[in-house]
Design a protein around this motif. Structure first.
Motif, PDB file in Angstrom:
ATOM      1  N   UNK A   5       0.797  -1.230   0.000  1.00  0.00           N
ATOM      2  CA  UNK A   5       0.000   0.000   0.000  1.00  0.00           C
ATOM      3  C   UNK A   5       0.826   1.275   0.000  1.00  0.00           C
ATOM      4  N   UNK A   6       2.013   1.264   0.581  1.00  0.00           N
ATOM      5  CA  UNK A   6       2.843   2.474   0.592  1.00  0.00           C
ATOM      6  C   UNK A   6       3.287   2.865  -0.815  1.00  0.00           C
ATOM      7  N   UNK A   7       3.303   1.896  -1.756  1.00  0.00           N
ATOM      8  CA  UNK A   7       3.683   2.213  -3.135  1.00  0.00           C
ATOM      9  C   UNK A   7       2.653   3.072  -3.843  1.00  0.00           C
ATOM     10  N   UNK A   8       1.460   3.202  -3.263  1.00  0.00           N
ATOM     11  CA  UNK A   8       0.447   4.067  -3.857  1.00  0.00           C
ATOM     12  C   UNK A   8       0.763   5.544  -3.650  1.00  0.00           C
ATOM     13  N   UNK A   9       1.759   5.839  -2.841  1.00  0.00           N
ATOM     14  CA  UNK A   9       2.059   7.236  -2.503  1.00  0.00           C
ATOM     15  C   UNK A   9       3.408   7.633  -3.116  1.00  0.00           C
ATOM     16  N   UNK A  10       4.106   8.570  -2.513  1.00  0.00           N
ATOM     17  CA  UNK A  10       5.364   9.063  -3.057  1.00  0.00           C
ATOM     18  C   UNK A  10       6.536   8.240  -2.539  1.00  0.00           C
ATOM     19  N   UNK A  11       7.631   8.294  -3.286  1.00  0.00           N
ATOM     20  CA  UNK A  11       8.816   7.506  -2.964  1.00  0.00           C
ATOM     21  C   UNK A  11      10.021   8.434  -2.840  1.00  0.00           C
ATOM     22  N   UNK A  12      10.782   8.229  -1.795  1.00  0.00           N
ATOM     23  CA  UNK A  12      11.986   9.039  -1.596  1.00  0.00           C
ATOM     24  C   UNK A  12      13.017   8.703  -2.663  1.00  0.00           C
ATOM     25  N   UNK A  13      13.797   9.696  -3.110  1.00  0.00           N
ATOM     26  CA  UNK A  13      14.828   9.417  -4.114  1.00  0.00           C
ATOM     27  C   UNK A  13      15.933   8.553  -3.532  1.00  0.00           C
ATOM     28  N   UNK A  14      16.629   7.817  -4.371  1.00  0.00           N
ATOM     29  CA  UNK A  14      17.758   7.026  -3.886  1.00  0.00           C
ATOM     30  C   UNK A  14      18.816   7.932  -3.267  1.00  0.00           C
ATOM     31  N   UNK A  15      19.555   7.447  -2.296  1.00  0.00           N
ATOM     32  CA  UNK A  15      20.600   8.275  -1.682  1.00  0.00           C
ATOM     33  C   UNK A  15      21.717   8.585  -2.669  1.00  0.00           C
ATOM     34  N   UNK A  16      22.384   9.722  -2.423  1.00  0.00           N
ATOM     35  CA  UNK A  16      23.560  10.117  -3.205  1.00  0.00           C
ATOM     36  C   UNK A  16      23.251  10.276  -4.693  1.00  0.00           C
ATOM     37  N   UNK A  17      22.058  10.770  -5.001  1.00  0.00           N
ATOM     38  CA  UNK A  17      21.704  11.038  -6.399  1.00  0.00           C
ATOM     39  C   UNK A  17      21.147  12.442  -6.507  1.00  0.00           C
ATOM     40  N   UNK A  18      21.680  13.218  -7.452  1.00  0.00           N
ATOM     41  CA  UNK A  18      21.149  14.564  -7.660  1.00  0.00           C
ATOM     42  C   UNK A  18      20.319  14.652  -8.938  1.00  0.00           C
ATOM     43  N   UNK A  19      20.068  13.507  -9.605  1.00  0.00           N
ATOM     44  CA  UNK A  19      19.238  13.500 -10.805  1.00  0.00           C
ATOM     45  C   UNK A  19      17.776  13.711 -10.433  1.00  0.00           C
ATOM     46  N   UNK A  20      16.999  14.162 -11.394  1.00  0.00           N
ATOM     47  CA  UNK A  20      15.574  14.400 -11.181  1.00  0.00           C
ATOM     48  C   UNK A  20      14.866  13.082 -10.889  1.00  0.00           C
ATOM     49  N   UNK A  21      14.259  12.984  -9.724  1.00  0.00           N
ATOM     50  CA  UNK A  21      13.502  11.803  -9.299  1.00  0.00           C
ATOM     51  C   UNK A  21      12.057  12.220  -9.113  1.00  0.00           C
ATOM     52  N   UNK A  22      11.116  11.398  -9.589  1.00  0.00           N
ATOM     53  CA  UNK A  22       9.714  11.804  -9.465  1.00  0.00           C
ATOM     54  C   UNK A  22       8.794  10.603  -9.430  1.00  0.00           C
ATOM     55  N   UNK A  23       7.638  10.795  -8.766  1.00  0.00           N
ATOM     56  CA  UNK A  23       6.486   9.916  -8.904  1.00  0.00           C
ATOM     57  C   UNK A  23       5.571  10.519  -9.958  1.00  0.00           C
TER      58      UNK A  23
END
Length: 334
Positions: A5-23
């Motif tokens: 159920x938590x996958x239905x919401x937002x996800x934190x970006x992987x550590x040590x990454x400055x690339x654009x991460x999005x849901x």
């Protein structure tokens, strides 16, 4: 890892990454009786702290759109996600969702409910085919039923409230979207396409639902080890992977606007379904396919709505055939 159920919401970006991460959340509406066709979309970036909310619709044959960009907080689990005009909520994980819009030109209150069950793209043969092109955390899809109320606030039917009842489709992905930079210079005939991109149809039929992802060009170069296609079929027995799929477009003179598609879907039981598009009802674009630069379009992503017929069985339905053309044109939209 199985979906939770938590996958239905937002996800934190992987550590040590400055690339654009999005849901990214995508829902379709395709109601022929109401003459309403559209896409609800949210792009929410935890890594860069902003959200784009959009509703791209064709109402009575007229394109009408809403979009905005807003700051995004750090919370992963939300009650309502949106921009104050567009709002999205998970009413029951993997089962029921609600979208609302209160904008000057149109508004709606729509509930989407599960039809055949969720399909995790990691269960595609060979794994998630999208994972070869972006750093994917996850991607899943779902056949839905949509019901609610829609109001056009302009045009000859301004103020009219219409009931919405139709089949629908949704996806949710969390990914390093557009992690590779675009080219410095794009050289091509300015209004012409250089190459076909992806296909992603949602074929909604009375007793089943078909979806696939692949490349319209048979010469599309693929990364080493990348599966060429993925997809699934949903019916009363649930959802399961397809063995293969193809999509051949027929484009207008501009080589960007789709007139029709011929598609095939092969099930793991060896059944081959040839799907041909019929009447084209509407055509819009997912106009916010951009990275953090609001000015530059990164993907020329089209959303035409069609009737469908399965040639082998005579089944008839309707839905969307998303596709892309390379490179985007115009590249910069002000």
């Amino acid at each position: 890892m199985p979906l939770t159920p938590s996958d239905e919401y937002l996800h934190a970006p992987p550590p040590d990454s400055d690339a654009l991460w999005s849901d990214n959340f995508w829902f379709s509406v395709c109601d022929q009786q109401a003459d309403v066709y559209g896409i609800n979309h949210i792009h929410a970036s935890q890594s860069h702290g902003y959200l784009r909310a959009s509703a791209f619709y064709v109402i009575d044959g007229v394109p009408v759109q809403w979009a905005s960009r807003q700051p995004l907080g750090a919370e992963l689990e939300f009650t309502v996600l949106g921009d104050g005009r567009v709002s999205y909520s998970v009413e029951e994980p993997f089962a029921r969702y609600r979208w609302q819009l209160d904008a000057p030109r149109f508004g709606f209150d729509l509930t989407f409910e599960d039809r055949f069950g969720v399909f995790d793209y990691n269960d595609c043969f060979g794994g998630n085919p999208l994972g070869a092109y972006e750093g994917y955390g996850g991607h899943y899809e779902q056949a839905l039923e949509c019901r609610g109320e829609f109001e056009a606030r302009g045009g000859p039917r301004a103020g009219e409230r219409r009931a919405i009842e139709c089949w629908s489709h949704r996806d949710h992905s969390w990914t390093h979207r557009f992690e590779r930079p675009g080219p410095w210079d794009v050289r091509h005939r300015r209004t012409q396409a250089e190459s076909w991109g992806h296909f992603w149809p949602s074929v909604q039929l009375p007793d089943r639902h078909l979806n696939s992802f692949g490349w319209m060009s048979p010469t599309q170069p693929l990364p080493d080890g990348a599966p060429p296609v993925g997809g699934w079929i949903g019916d009363a027995q649930g959802t399961r992977a397809l063995a293969s799929a193809t999509c051949v477009p027929r484009l207008e003179e501009d080589q960007r606007t789709a007139m029709a598609f011929d598609m095939t879907f092969e099930t793991t039981d060896g059944e081959v379904l040839t799907v041909r598009t019929g009447r084209k009802h509407a055509h819009t674009r997912n106009g916010l396919m951009r990275d953090e630069n609001d000015a530059e379009v990164r993907l020329d992503c089209h959303e035409p709505f069609f009737d469908f017929e399965v040639l082998e069985t005579g089944e008839r339905g309707y839905g969307v055939v998303e596709y892309s053309i390379h490179p985007p044109w115009p590249r910069y939209r002000y």
